[in-house]
Motif scaffolding. Sequence first.
Motif, PDB file in Angstrom:
ATOM      1  N   THR A   1       5.201   4.201  -1.665  1.00  0.00           N
ATOM      2  CA  THR A   1       5.721   5.563  -1.629  1.00  0.00           C
ATOM      3  C   THR A   1       7.238   5.482  -1.677  1.00  0.00           C
ATOM      4  O   THR A   1       7.848   4.829  -0.817  1.00  0.00           O
ATOM      5  CB  THR A   1       5.269   6.305  -0.361  1.00  0.00           C
ATOM      6  OG1 THR A   1       3.839   6.394  -0.362  1.00  0.00           O
ATOM      7  CG2 THR A   1       5.860   7.705  -0.315  1.00  0.00           C
TER       8      THR A   1
ATOM      9  N   THR B   1       0.846  -1.190   0.000  1.00  0.00           N
ATOM     10  CA  THR B   1       0.000   0.000   0.000  1.00  0.00           C
ATOM     11  C   THR B   1       0.886   1.246   0.000  1.00  0.00           C
ATOM     12  O   THR B   1       2.109   1.146   0.169  1.00  0.00           O
ATOM     13  CB  THR B   1      -0.922   0.042   1.224  1.00  0.00           C
ATOM     14  OG1 THR B   1      -0.144   0.356   2.391  1.00  0.00           O
ATOM     15  CG2 THR B   1      -1.624  -1.302   1.434  1.00  0.00           C
ATOM     16  N   VAL B   2       0.286   2.399  -0.150  1.00  0.00           N
ATOM     17  CA  VAL B   2       1.050   3.650  -0.136  1.00  0.00           C
ATOM     18  C   VAL B   2       1.689   3.893   1.226  1.00  0.00           C
ATOM     19  O   VAL B   2       2.550   4.771   1.360  1.00  0.00           O
ATOM     20  CB  VAL B   2       0.178   4.845  -0.538  1.00  0.00           C
ATOM     21  CG1 VAL B   2      -0.259   4.728  -1.996  1.00  0.00           C
ATOM     22  CG2 VAL B   2      -1.024   4.991   0.377  1.00  0.00           C
TER      23      VAL B   2
ATOM     24  N   GLN C   1       1.913   3.457 -12.700  1.00  0.00           N
ATOM     25  CA  GLN C   1       2.100   4.818 -13.190  1.00  0.00           C
ATOM     26  C   GLN C   1       1.882   4.905 -14.712  1.00  0.00           C
ATOM     27  O   GLN C   1       2.662   5.511 -15.440  1.00  0.00           O
ATOM     28  CB  GLN C   1       3.491   5.329 -12.814  1.00  0.00           C
ATOM     29  CG  GLN C   1       3.816   5.298 -11.319  1.00  0.00           C
ATOM     30  CD  GLN C   1       2.922   6.190 -10.486  1.00  0.00           C
ATOM     31  OE1 GLN C   1       1.770   5.864 -10.237  1.00  0.00           O
ATOM     32  NE2 GLN C   1       3.457   7.332 -10.061  1.00  0.00           N
TER      33      GLN C   1
ATOM     34  N   THR D   1       4.435   8.851  -5.041  1.00  0.00           N
ATOM     35  CA  THR D   1       3.432   7.949  -4.486  1.00  0.00           C
ATOM     36  C   THR D   1       2.797   7.248  -5.666  1.00  0.00           C
ATOM     37  O   THR D   1       2.118   7.885  -6.489  1.00  0.00           O
ATOM     38  CB  THR D   1       2.374   8.701  -3.678  1.00  0.00           C
ATOM     39  OG1 THR D   1       3.015   9.344  -2.566  1.00  0.00           O
ATOM     40  CG2 THR D   1       1.312   7.748  -3.148  1.00  0.00           C
TER      41      THR D   1
ATOM     42  N   SER E   1       0.871   3.762  -7.695  1.00  0.00           N
ATOM     43  CA  SER E   1      -0.175   2.752  -7.553  1.00  0.00           C
ATOM     44  C   SER E   1      -0.025   1.712  -8.647  1.00  0.00           C
ATOM     45  O   SER E   1       0.606   1.962  -9.679  1.00  0.00           O
ATOM     46  CB  SER E   1      -1.559   3.393  -7.635  1.00  0.00           C
ATOM     47  OG  SER E   1      -1.751   4.015  -8.889  1.00  0.00           O
ATOM     48  N   TYR E   2      -0.596   0.530  -8.427  1.00  0.00           N
ATOM     49  CA  TYR E   2      -0.544  -0.523  -9.428  1.00  0.00           C
ATOM     50  C   TYR E   2      -1.870  -1.252  -9.493  1.00  0.00           C
ATOM     51  O   TYR E   2      -2.670  -1.237  -8.552  1.00  0.00           O
ATOM     52  CB  TYR E   2       0.593  -1.512  -9.137  1.00  0.00           C
ATOM     53  CG  TYR E   2       0.407  -2.359  -7.894  1.00  0.00           C
ATOM     54  CD1 TYR E   2      -0.406  -3.497  -7.914  1.00  0.00           C
ATOM     55  CD2 TYR E   2       1.045  -2.030  -6.711  1.00  0.00           C
ATOM     56  CE1 TYR E   2      -0.570  -4.277  -6.775  1.00  0.00           C
ATOM     57  CE2 TYR E   2       0.890  -2.801  -5.568  1.00  0.00           C
ATOM     58  CZ  TYR E   2       0.076  -3.921  -5.600  1.00  0.00           C
ATOM     59  OH  TYR E   2      -0.092  -4.685  -4.473  1.00  0.00           O
TER      60      TYR E   2
ATOM     61  N   GLY F   1      -0.169  -0.028  -3.801  1.00  0.00           N
ATOM     62  CA  GLY F   1       0.650   1.157  -4.024  1.00  0.00           C
ATOM     63  C   GLY F   1       1.939   1.102  -3.234  1.00  0.00           C
ATOM     64  O   GLY F   1       2.275   0.094  -2.588  1.00  0.00           O
TER      65      GLY F   1
ATOM     66  N   ARG G   1      -4.867  -4.611  -6.632  1.00  0.00           N
ATOM     67  CA  ARG G   1      -4.499  -3.204  -6.568  1.00  0.00           C
ATOM     68  C   ARG G   1      -3.661  -2.914  -5.326  1.00  0.00           C
ATOM     69  O   ARG G   1      -3.807  -3.592  -4.300  1.00  0.00           O
ATOM     70  CB  ARG G   1      -5.748  -2.307  -6.556  1.00  0.00           C
ATOM     71  CG  ARG G   1      -6.551  -2.385  -7.842  1.00  0.00           C
ATOM     72  CD  ARG G   1      -7.796  -1.501  -7.787  1.00  0.00           C
ATOM     73  NE  ARG G   1      -8.537  -1.569  -9.040  1.00  0.00           N
ATOM     74  CZ  ARG G   1      -8.314  -0.791 -10.091  1.00  0.00           C
ATOM     75  NH1 ARG G   1      -7.362   0.143 -10.023  1.00  0.00           N
ATOM     76  NH2 ARG G   1      -9.017  -0.923 -11.197  1.00  0.00           N
TER      77      ARG G   1
END
Length: 430
Positions: free
Chosen positions: A371, A292-293, A326, A351, A353-354, A369, A367
């Motif tokens: 950072t 996750t982020v 991205q 930051t 995401s995928y 992410g 899904r």
Amino acid sequence: MKWIRIIGLGIMGIVAVGTLLSCEGSEIETSKPRVLVSSDIGGTDPDDFQSMIHLLMYADQVELEGLISSPFGEGSKKDILDIIGLYEQDYPQLLAHAPQLPSPNSLRAITKQGEKEAAPFKGYASATEGSEWIIQCAKKKSDQPLWVLVWGGIEDVAQALHDAPEIKEKIRVYWIGGPNKKWSINAYSYLAAEHPDLWMIEANATYRGWFMDAESTAEWKGDTYYERYISGRGAMGKDFVNYYEGNIKMGDTPSLAYLLDGNPDDPTGESWGGSFGKIDRSARRVFEGGSTVEDTVSTYATLEWHFSGPVLDIPLDSAVFRIEIQKQVWPGYYLGDGRYGVKYSPKQAETGSYVTSSSIPELDGLRGGYTSVNPWPGRPSPLDFLLGPNWYSDRPDSALFIENQQGAKTISKHREAFLSDWAARWKWLE
């Protein structure tokens, strides 16, 4: 007297041929740096055309042993040959000032086709003309190392070391990483894991000091420089405007500039190609099942996502899913025993995401992410690749950043010196 001039140029051309090394003999004796360039010219970024023109204009300063085309997708060795064709038109004028410049035909003889596809998860695939040429040149008997300057994907270097690991002590690699690392992450992680004792300069951001204009006076800014020193000079000068409208970028040129100024045996010293620090680890994070982020990683780190799914009767390293990160897409691979994996490297602090896609339900629509933060290589992680004593990378001192580009000031400080030196060579073509 015209015939005397023609004979004179012919003799100088013969001398020039003798100064370029083909890797086909048994021994090399030279006081110049031995150089092989692997370029993704013709690929997604046109700056390699600019860097190739610069390289050929300085080819009297090194012993060129190979020019390898290594783009992903579009591009081929024809793009190198096209620039050599322009160089051939300018050759008589250049030769009058630099009689040790190699002949166009001798350059054509050392131009090879390398890998055009990214390596699979394991980091290597099969030999190419380019990877075999690296091995052949590295095995030449010489008191000097072979400098392998990598301007794009590092697949051919990884393949060469997989096929002939004994060449490792014969070569030194200067790699323009960053975005290239993102696309070559499988080959890179193979090198870091299996060949940590490689002599390597990993320039992920330092090279950007070559074209970031924040601290330049007007004369040395990219667009102004073209108009003042390049425009209309020779066939190469006329062609230069086709790439970024003549605005100089040449993000790969620092690898050559490193050998033109300073002591290349000491990456920590000053040079036109930057100053680097030793690193003893390469940042790596492995996420089982996703991230996750909230998961913070170092910029330029190797990120791996491992997912679970059905056990399949297919070859290992088969591409069976895709991951979009991205707005760009990478293949994901079957690792065996119901395990699947994909690697990525963030080229900047962000930051991200995928999302995955696949015909396999368990791998479709996942899904997450991450950072990424500066500086590289960041805080230690238990899964980092441990490196040997000769791996160098961007200096982490915040005072050496330009914007968010680590180490870039170690090159930008020399901008006037290297651009004025090049300007003097452009005058040869007036």
